[in-house]
Enzyme design. Structure first.
Site, mmCIF file in Angstrom:
data_model
loop_
_atom_site.group_PDB
_atom_site.id
_atom_site.type_symbol
_atom_site.label_atom_id
_atom_site.label_comp_id
_atom_site.label_asym_id
_atom_site.label_seq_id
_atom_site.Cartn_x
_atom_site.Cartn_y
_atom_site.Cartn_z
ATOM 1 N N ARG A 88 -14.979 -23.909 -20.980
ATOM 2 C CA ARG A 88 -14.997 -23.910 -19.626
ATOM 3 C C ARG A 88 -15.549 -22.456 -18.919
ATOM 4 N NH1 ARG A 88 -14.064 -28.552 -16.516
ATOM 5 N NH2 ARG A 88 -13.139 -30.260 -17.564
ATOM 6 N N SER A 91 -11.168 -20.979 -29.078
ATOM 7 C CA SER A 91 -11.631 -22.422 -28.985
ATOM 8 C C SER A 91 -13.101 -22.426 -29.491
ATOM 9 C CB SER A 91 -11.361 -23.039 -27.857
ATOM 10 O OG SER A 91 -11.490 -24.466 -28.175
ATOM 11 N N LEU A 99 -4.903 -29.970 -33.735
ATOM 12 C CA LEU A 99 -6.258 -30.400 -34.391
ATOM 13 C C LEU A 99 -6.867 -29.172 -34.779
ATOM 14 C CD1 LEU A 99 -7.232 -33.024 -31.813
ATOM 15 C CD2 LEU A 99 -6.530 -33.352 -34.210
ATOM 16 N N HIS A 108 -2.493 -24.649 -27.176
ATOM 17 C CA HIS A 108 -3.800 -24.276 -26.990
ATOM 18 C C HIS A 108 -3.973 -23.620 -25.325
ATOM 19 C CE1 HIS A 108 -7.767 -24.748 -28.658
ATOM 20 N NE2 HIS A 108 -8.458 -24.933 -27.336
ATOM 21 N N ASN A 109 -3.559 -22.371 -25.473
ATOM 22 C CA ASN A 109 -3.654 -21.780 -24.073
ATOM 23 C C ASN A 109 -3.791 -20.159 -24.201
ATOM 24 O OD1 ASN A 109 -1.175 -20.364 -24.573
ATOM 25 N ND2 ASN A 109 0.253 -21.955 -23.355
ATOM 26 N N TRP A 110 -3.959 -19.358 -23.079
ATOM 27 C CA TRP A 110 -4.300 -18.131 -23.092
ATOM 28 C C TRP A 110 -3.215 -17.226 -23.340
ATOM 29 C CZ3 TRP A 110 -9.082 -16.663 -22.800
ATOM 30 C CH2 TRP A 110 -10.143 -17.516 -22.197
ATOM 31 N N GLU A 148 -3.900 -28.034 -30.037
ATOM 32 C CA GLU A 148 -3.676 -27.000 -30.873
ATOM 33 C C GLU A 148 -3.445 -27.621 -32.469
ATOM 34 O OE1 GLU A 148 -3.725 -22.872 -31.663
ATOM 35 O OE2 GLU A 148 -4.389 -24.270 -29.912
#
Length: 342
Positions: free
Chosen positions: A70, A182, A291, A321-323, A289
């Site tokens: 995004r 990602s 996956l 799955h994050n910053w 995450e």
């Protein structure tokens, strides 16, 4: 059977999580030490990058930071959500953050994104805002980047941006680094494999490193519709050899032969400290995450089967799955990056 099961899981879960999980953020931030660096692309028009100069003023040590699915049009997610630019510049590394490229995988697309050959419609909801939330399903006929023109990101980064940085700032064009999260993690390995003269180092965090696995393409199709309303077939039709060109699992021998220094990481999907600000962090970030971890482990096995010794792997026991986790990976990577560029 394992690959089929993985593909089915990806096809089921990836579209539910990819874009929204990448939007996890504390608060938007602007780093005043950076400056806008505009470069013209013959295909895409003027493209902005953000540049952060090394503390010691050198022009030899350069790393490119690639955004996620995004990616917005004003600032890179790395600048909005992390403090990696300051950490890297303190390590005397120049940082280049291309801005934009939502759902592009930083590739040269076959054509502008469209569905059923219908061109972008004036007045339709488009992806030009670079929004980091909400579904892009209503944007499939909209105008915006990669729709009014063809994405040409690989050529832009490796030719136009590279040359402009050298001509205007004196930046070195060889032995650079590149990393991403990602979508950007997958792209970092792709760019490094096919442009070894430019990139001697590549980092992939929570990347999709086996995109030819069964079900993966259709999972990405759904994710790209959700992230801006993009048609994956405009990037590369199903029969295109570009799928192998873009798949780290396939081009792994090139990374070994080029002796590209790699940093490859993925979390376990189990939430850790700092991962959870609301329930959606877990609902979206944990399965995605997991996956990414499966994809990354497959890449690891592939590289090990080749006898590759040029990779550092990091698999934290917790992390979604994050910053927060991607910023932590950059901090871990900096010493190795610093020793292998310039």
């Amino acid at each position: 059977m394992r690959r089929s099961a993985l593909g089915l899981a990806l096809a089921t879960l990836l579209p539910l999580a990819m874009s929204a999980a990448e939007a996890t953020t504390a608060s938007a931030a602007f780093t005043p030490t950076g400056f806008d660096f505009w470069v013209d692309s013959s295909i895409m028009g003027p493209i902005k990058s953000r540049v952060f100069r090394a503390a010691d003023g050198n022009t030899d040590r350069v790393v490119y930071a690639l955004d996620g699915e995004r990616a917005g049009l004003d600032l890179s997610g790395w600048e909005i959500n992390t403090n990696v630019a300051n950490a890297l510049t303190r390590a005397n590394i120049n940082v280049v953050m291309p801005v934009g490229g939502q759902s592009s995988f930083y590739m040269d697309w076959n054509s502008p994104s469209s569905f059923l050959g219908i061109p972008p419609q004036a007045g339709s909801s488009g992806s030009s805002s670079g929004s980091s939330s909400g579904s892009g399903g209503l944007q499939i006929l909209g105008q915006g980047p990669g729709k009014s023109y063809r994405y040409d990101w690989e050529s832009f980064v490796t030719r136009d941006l590279r040359n402009a940085l050298h001509d205007r700032l004196g930046f070195r064009t060889t032995r650079n680094g590149v990393f991403g999260l990602s979508m950007g993690g997958s792209a970092a390995l792709t760019l490094a494999a096919h442009h070894p003269d430019m990139f001697h180092y590549a980092g992939a965090y929570s990347g999709y490193l086996n995109i030819s696995a069964p079900g993966m393409r259709e999972a990405l199709r759904a994710a790209m519709i959700d992230a801006g309303g993009y048609n994956i077939d405009s990037m590369a039709p199903p029969w295109s050899p570009k799928w192998f060109y873009m798949d780290p699992f396939v081009f792994a021998p090139q990374l070994k032969a080029n002796n590209t220094r790699l940093w490859v990481a993925a979390g376990s999907g189990i939430p850790g400290a700092g991962d959870v600000s609301n329930a959606m962090d877990v609902i979206q970030g944990s399965p995605l995450e997991a996956l990414a971890l499966a994809n990354t482990r497959a890449f690891q096995i592939r590289m090990m089967s080749l006898g590759a010794q040029n990779v550092t792997y990091d698999f934290p026991s917790v992390g979604v799955h994050n910053w927060h986790n991607w910023e932590a990976e950059v901090s871990k990577m900096i010493p190795d990056l610093s020793a292998n560029i310039g």
